[in-house]
Design an enzyme around this catalytic site. Sequence first.
Site, mmCIF file in Angstrom:
data_model
loop_
_atom_site.group_PDB
_atom_site.id
_atom_site.type_symbol
_atom_site.label_atom_id
_atom_site.label_comp_id
_atom_site.label_asym_id
_atom_site.label_seq_id
_atom_site.Cartn_x
_atom_site.Cartn_y
_atom_site.Cartn_z
ATOM 1 N N ARG A 122 0.828 -1.102 -0.062
ATOM 2 C CA ARG A 122 -0.400 -0.083 0.238
ATOM 3 C C ARG A 122 1.055 1.319 0.179
ATOM 4 O O ARG A 122 1.497 1.379 0.866
ATOM 5 C CB ARG A 122 -0.775 0.209 1.440
ATOM 6 N N GLN A 152 -10.041 -3.809 -2.730
ATOM 7 C CA GLN A 152 -11.438 -3.402 -2.469
ATOM 8 C C GLN A 152 -12.492 -3.760 -2.969
ATOM 9 O O GLN A 152 -13.435 -4.004 -2.737
ATOM 10 C CB GLN A 152 -11.791 -1.898 -2.193
ATOM 11 N N ASP A 240 -17.492 7.582 -0.292
ATOM 12 C CA ASP A 240 -16.210 7.416 0.210
ATOM 13 C C ASP A 240 -16.055 8.574 1.296
ATOM 14 O O ASP A 240 -16.448 9.329 0.495
ATOM 15 C CB ASP A 240 -15.123 6.809 -0.908
ATOM 16 N N CYS A 281 -16.394 1.777 1.664
ATOM 17 C CA CYS A 281 -15.630 0.623 1.568
ATOM 18 C C CYS A 281 -14.699 1.122 2.642
ATOM 19 O O CYS A 281 -13.991 -0.189 3.759
ATOM 20 C CB CYS A 281 -14.195 1.593 0.705
ATOM 21 N N ARG A 309 -13.263 -8.718 2.334
ATOM 22 C CA ARG A 309 -12.062 -7.787 1.890
ATOM 23 C C ARG A 309 -11.695 -9.204 2.215
ATOM 24 O O ARG A 309 -10.092 -9.448 1.616
ATOM 25 C CB ARG A 309 -11.164 -7.217 3.278
#
Length: 324
Positions: A122, A152, A240, A281, A309
């Site tokens: 990430r 995601q 989001d 998410c 996930r």
Amino acid sequence: MNAFDIDTATTLAGQTRHFLELDEIPAADLRRILDVSSELKARRAGMPKGAPDPDAPLDGHVLAMVFAKPSTRTRVSFDVGTRQLGGRTMVMNGADLQLGRGETIADTAKVLSRYVDAIMIRTFDPADVRELAENADIPVINGLTDHSHPCQIMADILTFEEHRGPITKRKIAWTGDGNNVAATWVQAATAFDFEITIACPESLRPDDEILSAARAAGANLTITENVREAVAGADAVVTDTWLSMNDPDNVRERRHNLLRSYQVDAELMAHAKPDALFMHCLPAHRGEEATAEVMDGPQSVIFDEAENRLHVQKGILLWCLGLI
Ligand code: CP
Ligand code: NVA
């Protein structure tokens, strides 16, 4: 005879053995360490061997997770998922690696490839993930960049389908910042054959590159500033955070002003299909991108998305390692 059988008389017999300086350790013991090391290397070559155990297909595998940004779901779900499949994990903060002191991504990729079986990363710049993948001999998994968040959206599609059946030809409406998560919904639209409508201010649209690629691939894609029109007849309303991890804090006020009218509240949900799902998410900011009433209401599937996930990343890991 193998290296473990060598009965080297050691001058340190009976003493606690510290490994501090080479000129303090008997030469025969140093040689023995090398002999055993060579043997261990040979035994490990080609591991893991044989057909995978169906109950523990990642037995013998190690997943390295590199984080240059914070995470709760990605970190815990990859960790638990790998362990549930019989594998092991290690977590590294990008800043703790020599990468933080200027070692190249290419060299880091080549070195990690000698130790672990897959890398989940990430970070900020998608070019860094691409470079890591191009230089690694092992699979690299994108655990979110400024540009996209593929794990995601795989979990979100699984979640949608668990609740509403096949996503094919259904309408997904995004409202708010056209960020990395929005962009990935756009990327998924062609492969899964659903309609995607993005309602966002013009200045916050997803990357042109992603929009052009989706259009070229034939995506059923609409971009609008009219949030009610976007949500009309939608099977799912998705949003989001208004400020992503890559956004500087000094854009906060401007973002809030720009995005206030894109908030998902009960009135906006009423423009979607009566059984439309609300998706996010996480992490979320109740009272900003969505009201608490919607976030915690009966149409919300936010915690199913979080749970999925875990399940979807197990599939991704098995695919990356050639086990499915
Ligand atoms: N949704 C998601 O990726 O959450 P984390 O940032 O907690 O990993
Ligand atoms: N758009 C958010 C997603 C977090 C999972 C971010 O990048 O911060």
